[in-house]
Write a protein that holds these residues in place. Structure first.
Motif, PDB file in Angstrom:
ATOM      1  N   ALA A  18     -15.247  -9.310   6.521  1.00 50.25           N
ATOM      2  CA  ALA A  18     -16.154 -10.294   5.937  1.00 50.25           C
ATOM      3  C   ALA A  18     -15.832 -10.527   4.470  1.00 50.25           C
ATOM      4  O   ALA A  18     -15.987 -11.629   3.959  1.00 50.25           O
ATOM      5  N   SER A  19     -15.379  -9.513   3.794  1.00 58.12           N
ATOM      6  CA  SER A  19     -15.057  -9.680   2.380  1.00 58.12           C
ATOM      7  C   SER A  19     -13.555  -9.921   2.174  1.00 58.12           C
ATOM      8  O   SER A  19     -13.080  -9.905   1.067  1.00 58.12           O
ATOM      9  N   ALA A  20     -12.830 -10.152   3.279  1.00 58.92           N
ATOM     10  CA  ALA A  20     -11.410 -10.510   3.254  1.00 58.92           C
ATOM     11  C   ALA A  20     -10.559  -9.533   2.445  1.00 58.92           C
ATOM     12  O   ALA A  20      -9.810  -9.931   1.566  1.00 58.92           O
ATOM     13  N   GLN A  21     -10.671  -8.269   2.737  1.00 57.28           N
ATOM     14  CA  GLN A  21      -9.834  -7.269   2.097  1.00 57.28           C
ATOM     15  C   GLN A  21      -8.416  -7.416   2.627  1.00 57.28           C
ATOM     16  O   GLN A  21      -8.200  -7.686   3.803  1.00 57.28           O
ATOM     17  N   LYS A  22      -7.446  -7.201   1.775  1.00 57.62           N
ATOM     18  CA  LYS A  22      -6.050  -7.346   2.163  1.00 57.62           C
ATOM     19  C   LYS A  22      -5.384  -5.969   2.198  1.00 57.62           C
ATOM     20  O   LYS A  22      -5.552  -5.177   1.287  1.00 57.62           O
ATOM     21  N   ILE A  23      -4.669  -5.733   3.292  1.00 60.20           N
ATOM     22  CA  ILE A  23      -3.925  -4.485   3.420  1.00 60.20           C
ATOM     23  C   ILE A  23      -2.453  -4.810   3.626  1.00 60.20           C
ATOM     24  O   ILE A  23      -2.099  -5.930   3.996  1.00 60.20           O
ATOM     25  N   ALA A  24      -1.613  -3.828   3.395  1.00 57.73           N
ATOM     26  CA  ALA A  24      -0.175  -4.005   3.586  1.00 57.73           C
ATOM     27  C   ALA A  24       0.427  -2.690   4.064  1.00 57.73           C
ATOM     28  O   ALA A  24      -0.208  -1.637   3.983  1.00 57.73           O
ATOM     29  N   ASN A 127       5.199   3.567  -8.352  1.00 59.80           N
ATOM     30  CA  ASN A 127       4.779   2.624  -9.393  1.00 59.80           C
ATOM     31  C   ASN A 127       5.071   1.180  -8.991  1.00 59.80           C
ATOM     32  O   ASN A 127       4.276   0.278  -9.282  1.00 59.80           O
ATOM     33  N   ALA A 128       6.189   0.951  -8.314  1.00 60.10           N
ATOM     34  CA  ALA A 128       6.513  -0.392  -7.831  1.00 60.10           C
ATOM     35  C   ALA A 128       5.500  -0.838  -6.776  1.00 60.10           C
ATOM     36  O   ALA A 128       5.054  -1.996  -6.778  1.00 60.10           O
ATOM     37  N   VAL A 129       5.115   0.073  -5.892  1.00 63.39           N
ATOM     38  CA  VAL A 129       4.104  -0.243  -4.873  1.00 63.39           C
ATOM     39  C   VAL A 129       2.781  -0.583  -5.546  1.00 63.39           C
ATOM     40  O   VAL A 129       2.105  -1.552  -5.170  1.00 63.39           O
ATOM     41  N   MET A 130       2.404   0.190  -6.541  1.00 64.70           N
ATOM     42  CA  MET A 130       1.149  -0.072  -7.255  1.00 64.70           C
ATOM     43  C   MET A 130       1.185  -1.430  -7.960  1.00 64.70           C
ATOM     44  O   MET A 130       0.195  -2.165  -7.963  1.00 64.70           O
ATOM     45  N   ALA A 131       2.335  -1.788  -8.539  1.00 60.44           N
ATOM     46  CA  ALA A 131       2.469  -3.076  -9.217  1.00 60.44           C
ATOM     47  C   ALA A 131       2.320  -4.227  -8.228  1.00 60.44           C
ATOM     48  O   ALA A 131       1.641  -5.223  -8.517  1.00 60.44           O
ATOM     49  N   ILE A 132       2.926  -4.083  -7.058  1.00 64.11           N
ATOM     50  CA  ILE A 132       2.818  -5.120  -6.032  1.00 64.11           C
ATOM     51  C   ILE A 132       1.380  -5.199  -5.519  1.00 64.11           C
ATOM     52  O   ILE A 132       0.854  -6.289  -5.278  1.00 64.11           O
ATOM     53  N   ALA A 133       0.734  -4.038  -5.358  1.00 63.08           N
ATOM     54  CA  ALA A 133      -0.664  -4.020  -4.907  1.00 63.08           C
ATOM     55  C   ALA A 133      -1.550  -4.790  -5.883  1.00 63.08           C
ATOM     56  O   ALA A 133      -2.423  -5.561  -5.473  1.00 63.08           O
ATOM     57  N   LYS A 134      -1.308  -4.578  -7.143  1.00 64.47           N
ATOM     58  CA  LYS A 134      -2.104  -5.268  -8.168  1.00 64.47           C
ATOM     59  C   LYS A 134      -1.781  -6.764  -8.175  1.00 64.47           C
ATOM     60  O   LYS A 134      -2.675  -7.601  -8.214  1.00 64.47           O
ATOM     61  N   GLU A 135      -0.495  -7.079  -8.104  1.00 64.81           N
ATOM     62  CA  GLU A 135      -0.051  -8.476  -8.130  1.00 64.81           C
ATOM     63  C   GLU A 135      -0.610  -9.271  -6.947  1.00 64.81           C
ATOM     64  O   GLU A 135      -1.029 -10.412  -7.097  1.00 64.81           O
ATOM     65  N   LYS A 136      -0.607  -8.657  -5.770  1.00 65.32           N
ATOM     66  CA  LYS A 136      -1.042  -9.357  -4.557  1.00 65.32           C
ATOM     67  C   LYS A 136      -2.504  -9.088  -4.218  1.00 65.32           C
ATOM     68  O   LYS A 136      -2.970  -9.493  -3.163  1.00 65.32           O
ATOM     69  N   ASN A 137      -3.188  -8.356  -5.098  1.00 62.38           N
ATOM     70  CA  ASN A 137      -4.607  -8.050  -4.913  1.00 62.38           C
ATOM     71  C   ASN A 137      -4.875  -7.366  -3.565  1.00 62.38           C
ATOM     72  O   ASN A 137      -5.766  -7.757  -2.820  1.00 62.38           O
ATOM     73  N   LEU A 138      -4.079  -6.340  -3.279  1.00 57.49           N
ATOM     74  CA  LEU A 138      -4.204  -5.601  -2.023  1.00 57.49           C
ATOM     75  C   LEU A 138      -5.252  -4.504  -2.170  1.00 57.49           C
ATOM     76  O   LEU A 138      -5.364  -3.872  -3.213  1.00 57.49           O
ATOM     77  N   SER A 139      -6.004  -4.273  -1.102  1.00 61.26           N
ATOM     78  CA  SER A 139      -7.031  -3.237  -1.122  1.00 61.26           C
ATOM     79  C   SER A 139      -6.497  -1.891  -0.649  1.00 61.26           C
ATOM     80  O   SER A 139      -6.977  -0.848  -1.077  1.00 61.26           O
ATOM     81  N   ALA A 140      -5.533  -1.929   0.266  1.00 62.82           N
ATOM     82  CA  ALA A 140      -4.984  -0.687   0.800  1.00 62.82           C
ATOM     83  C   ALA A 140      -3.536  -0.909   1.211  1.00 62.82           C
ATOM     84  O   ALA A 140      -3.171  -1.992   1.675  1.00 62.82           O
ATOM     85  N   ILE A 141      -2.727   0.133   1.028  1.00 63.27           N
ATOM     86  CA  ILE A 141      -1.333   0.101   1.461  1.00 63.27           C
ATOM     87  C   ILE A 141      -1.077   1.358   2.282  1.00 63.27           C
ATOM     88  O   ILE A 141      -1.346   2.467   1.832  1.00 63.27           O
ATOM     89  N   PHE A 142      -0.572   1.159   3.481  1.00 59.12           N
ATOM     90  CA  PHE A 142      -0.253   2.263   4.366  1.00 59.12           C
ATOM     91  C   PHE A 142       1.249   2.479   4.389  1.00 59.12           C
ATOM     92  O   PHE A 142       2.016   1.527   4.422  1.00 59.12           O
ATOM     93  N   ASP A 143       1.655   3.753   4.373  1.00 61.10           N
ATOM     94  CA  ASP A 143       3.066   4.113   4.458  1.00 61.10           C
ATOM     95  C   ASP A 143       3.360   4.490   5.896  1.00 61.10           C
ATOM     96  O   ASP A 143       2.897   5.521   6.387  1.00 61.10           O
ATOM     97  N   LYS A 144       4.115   3.656   6.597  1.00 64.53           N
ATOM     98  CA  LYS A 144       4.356   3.918   8.010  1.00 64.53           C
ATOM     99  C   LYS A 144       5.349   5.047   8.258  1.00 64.53           C
ATOM    100  O   LYS A 144       5.474   5.524   9.370  1.00 64.53           O
ATOM    101  N   SER A 145       6.048   5.523   7.230  1.00 64.65           N
ATOM    102  CA  SER A 145       6.987   6.623   7.420  1.00 64.65           C
ATOM    103  C   SER A 145       6.406   7.966   7.009  1.00 64.65           C
ATOM    104  O   SER A 145       7.061   8.984   7.108  1.00 64.65           O
ATOM    105  N   SER A 146       5.166   7.973   6.560  1.00 68.54           N
ATOM    106  CA  SER A 146       4.556   9.204   6.064  1.00 68.54           C
ATOM    107  C   SER A 146       3.459   9.674   7.004  1.00 68.54           C
ATOM    108  O   SER A 146       2.737   8.869   7.589  1.00 68.54           O
ATOM    109  N   SER A 147       3.308  10.985   7.090  1.00 67.66           N
ATOM    110  CA  SER A 147       2.226  11.531   7.908  1.00 67.66           C
ATOM    111  C   SER A 147       0.879  11.336   7.220  1.00 67.66           C
ATOM    112  O   SER A 147      -0.164  11.386   7.854  1.00 67.66           O
TER     113      SER A 147
END
Length: 171
Positions: A18-24, A127-147
């Protein structure tokens, strides 16, 4: 485990829809494999590890050789000489195990080398992931290669305090 985290991520996306959160998603393993400095650091760590293993193996072979010599000569030794030889073997074995702990222990040399060679590269990726998260206004980022799964989450989405309050616990 990854499927459970993915399911949780999708559910979070639906609940927060409902609040259109963006994940990547990100694949840090893929990213790191494509960074030459990371591959070089891993090769250096492998060489260091091999050198440490060889040194410890040589020490343990020395202990085995001393023990074998002791076994063959023990019938000719006095009790005092036997005790002296046994103590020598035990001390050499203890020294080899201490060396192994020094190199491969929790805060050993290999760990310190990994921290100095690999961690700076991992920090750059983070730090690059955090910069992209901020740039694209992402709420959450999941690492598919990490447990661990979740690599970044907007703290404003954390409902832990609300859950505690609902359970009757106050912060």
């Amino acid at each position: 485990m990854k499927n459970i985290l993915l399911t949780i991520g999708i559910l979070m996306a639906l609940v927060c829809g409902a609040s259109a959160q963006k994940i990547a998603f990100v694949d840090t393993e893929y990213i790191l494999k494509n960074i030459p400095a990371y591959e070089s650091a891993n090769e250096q760590l492998s060489d260091i590890s091999k050198r440490y293993e060889d040194e410890i193996k040589a020490k343990m072979q020395e202990v085995a050789s001393l023990y074998e010599t002791y076994r063959t000569e023990s019938v000719f030794l006095t009790n005092d000489m036997k005790v002296k030889k046994e103590n020598e073997i035990v001390e050499k074995e203890k020294a080899a195990k201490q060396l192994q702990q020094k190199y491969f222990g929790q805060d050993g040399e290999l760990y310190k080398n990994r921290e100095s060679l690999v961690k700076p590269i991992q920090d750059q990726v983070y730090n690059a992931v955090m910069a992209i998260a901020k740039e694209k206004n992402l709420s959450a980022i999941f690492d598919k290669s990490s447990s661990n799964g979740l690599m970044f989450a907007d703290s404003s989405l954390d409902i832990s305090d609300s859950v505690l309050k609902n359970l009757g616990y106050s912060k």
